[in-house]
Every structure is written in structure tokens, then in C-alpha cells.
Design an enzyme around this catalytic site. Sequence first.
Site, mmCIF file in Angstrom:
data_model
loop_
_atom_site.group_PDB
_atom_site.id
_atom_site.type_symbol
_atom_site.label_atom_id
_atom_site.label_comp_id
_atom_site.label_asym_id
_atom_site.label_seq_id
_atom_site.Cartn_x
_atom_site.Cartn_y
_atom_site.Cartn_z
ATOM 1 N NE ARG A 53 35.822 18.398 62.411
ATOM 2 C CZ ARG A 53 35.786 18.128 63.724
ATOM 3 N NH1 ARG A 53 36.914 18.058 64.422
ATOM 4 N NH2 ARG A 53 34.638 17.928 64.339
ATOM 5 C CE1 TYR A 64 46.300 32.382 43.260
ATOM 6 C CE2 TYR A 64 46.022 31.662 45.524
ATOM 7 C CZ TYR A 64 45.497 31.895 44.263
ATOM 8 O OH TYR A 64 44.175 31.641 44.023
ATOM 9 C CG ASP A 82 53.384 28.135 47.931
ATOM 10 O OD1 ASP A 82 53.514 27.104 47.242
ATOM 11 O OD2 ASP A 82 52.366 28.857 47.908
#
Length: 379
Positions: free
Chosen positions: A46, A98, A170
Amino acid sequence: MKFGTKAIHAGVEPDPTTGAIMTPIYQTSTYVQAAPGDHKGYEYSRTHNPTRTALQNALAALENGRHGLCFATGMASIDAICKLLKPGDEVVSTNDLYGGTYRLFTKIFEGYGVKFRFVDMGDLRNVEEAMTPNTKLIWTETPTNPLLRIVDIAALAAIAKKHGCLFGVDNTFASPYLQNPLDLGADLVMHSVTKYLGGHSDVVMGALVVNDDALAERLAFIQNSSGATPGPMDCFLVLRGLKTLHLRMQRHCENGRVIADYLTSHPKVDKVYWPGLPTHPNHEVAKRQMRGFGGMISFTLKGDSMDDAKRVLSSTKLFSLAESLGGVESLLGHPASMTHASIPREERLRNGLADTLIRLSVGLEDAEDLVEDLRQALG
Ligand code: P1T
């Protein structure tokens, strides 16, 4: 180093144990330690995984940044940015974005006391007016999804700097081949790696790239603590996809231009949204900050009838009706019922997103075949 060379080589070293030229898929959850704390830089997957490390370094290099961080999805990477915020903090965001990002902001983080203001960033006075002493983040997409608006990154960076807040971009629709927001003053660049970076519609992933060491450390802490990290197989697939990013983007841009020109000249088509068209309202900004205009195009039909739009959406043979974008194959979508359905209809309409808007992700097929497909569907 030029972009294509970086796309092939950056971040990737021959495997130290075997010399394998391709980074192996380190399909392991943990790493053996000789004594407590005596390890080779890897403790648990992780936190770190060598396949992910190679990809993170490659993405950082492509965005001209110092630190790359990969997440299980694009949404998980935006979630990590939101976790930099506290109750009472405010975010000024573009109003065309989005639907999933809008949903994360309004349905999750508003519940934790963060306030979001969505403004038309085509006019920077709207941004200035929305700023308050509590604004901690300016967030934009450019080109925006799905209306392909272009936001002036350098100008927004100047506003963020003046107000002492973070500025994130983004960069999913452009990809680092067409635009590098960090070079224009952004603090954070985000990707839905699912799209152009992966490029083959076989992976869902997200990434952040930043320059600031302290910001990178905080985001790595969030990445590890929240745990939305991608697996090594997916990282391998994206490493493979990146090696052709420059070639794919060149063809996406070429095909995008052919399709945008075709749609513009079609008698049944009303508006065409593509930043490469000289009639696009932000064409000059696009020319300044992008190296090409990409393969995303939206359009509406004359008469604005839902039945006509539905007929086109279900008549194409090469363009597949599906969510997502940026893969080798062409897709078409209906934002109002698919990718942007989580934005209330009144808000969509207020922001210029018509119920009848059709969005294309122009792929890498022969442009003549794509034009022919649209010709028969529009006919
Ligand atoms: O799907 P995911 O990898 O979690 O990325 C979310 C995301 C973030 N930002 C932008 C600009 C996006 O377009 C997306 C995902 N978009 C689609 C699935 C789509 O069809 O528009």
C-alpha cells in the site's frame, strides 16, 4: 530530453536483479526484512511497490514535476486533494467539469464542511469575485468535460498566488503531451490515467504530480493512510501505454481535426465544440498553452431534438456508445444521461450543457472510416 524519449525511458530502469528491460509486475503485498527496519526501501505494497514507483517517476517526468503519486482511480486522486482541506475551507471550481468530480465535491466534501463555488472561468473576474480569505484551492479542468472550454492556466495561477491558495488542474483531456500545467504555475496536476495515459481502455487509475516537497509528502501520507492505491498489474499496463503516448496523441489530434472540420460543415450539425476551431471562444488561449487540440469533440444537432440525438447515439458502428475516453478506439457518449447525470439538470442547462449534447472521443482508426461512420449515423 524530448517528450517521446521521456515517454519511453523516464522512470524506468532495468530491473536490478535480472536486468529485465521492462519493469516487472511486482505482484507482492509485502517484503521480507533482515531485521526490524532493515529493508530495501519497500515494506508493504500500500505504501510502496516497485512497479508503482517506476510509473510514478515516469508520470512526474512527463509532467515536468518532481513527485508523482498514483491512485486506484482518477476520483481517488481528487479525493486525496480534497483531504488537504478542513471544514470551513472554500474551493473555487470551474462550472464545466466531470460529473463525478462535481458529485465528490457536493455530495461528499460539502458534508464535511468544505464550501464549493462553481464559476465560469472563461471570465477571470468571476474567479476573483468568488475568492474569499477562506479559499484554499482553485480547481479547474482544461479542456473542460464535456464542453471543451479552455481556461487560462497561467492567469489562474497568478490569482491563486495572489490569494495564497493552492491551484490544481485536471489535465486528463489534454494529457502531458499537449500541456504541462506545472510549467504554467499550477501547484498540482491531476490525471484520470484511465484515459489517454493508459490509452487502451483496460485500466482505471488516477495520478497527481506536484513540485513542492512538503505538498508531496502530505499527499503521500494521505495516499498511504486512505489506501486507494493501484495494483502492480495496472501500473505495468500504464507503463506500457505511456511508451506510445506521443504517437497516439499526434494521431488523436489529427483525427480530431478531420472530425471537427467534417462536423462543422455538416448541414444537420449546429454547434461544434473543439478548441482547435478558430471560432472556438478560447482558441487563442488554447493556441498559447497547448501544443495541439486533442481528440475530444462535442456537438449538438440543429433543431435540438432529443429523438434526433438518440438516433445518432445509437446508429454509429465504429464509435461505440460508452462512458470514458482517450483509448485507441473511438467512443461516443451522451453527457446528460451518462457522465454528467449526477449534476442537477437545471445546473447543467445553466452552464450550457444541453440535454442533446453528444460527446466524441476520437480514436486512432483511419479518419476516412470515422467520417463515413458519422456520415451514415447523421444521415
Ligand atoms: O474515472 P476515473 O479514473 O475515476 O476519473 C475520473 C475523471 C476525472 N476527471 C476527468 C476530466 C474525467 O473525465 C474523469 C472520468 N471521466 C469519464 C469516465 C468520462 O467518460 O468523462
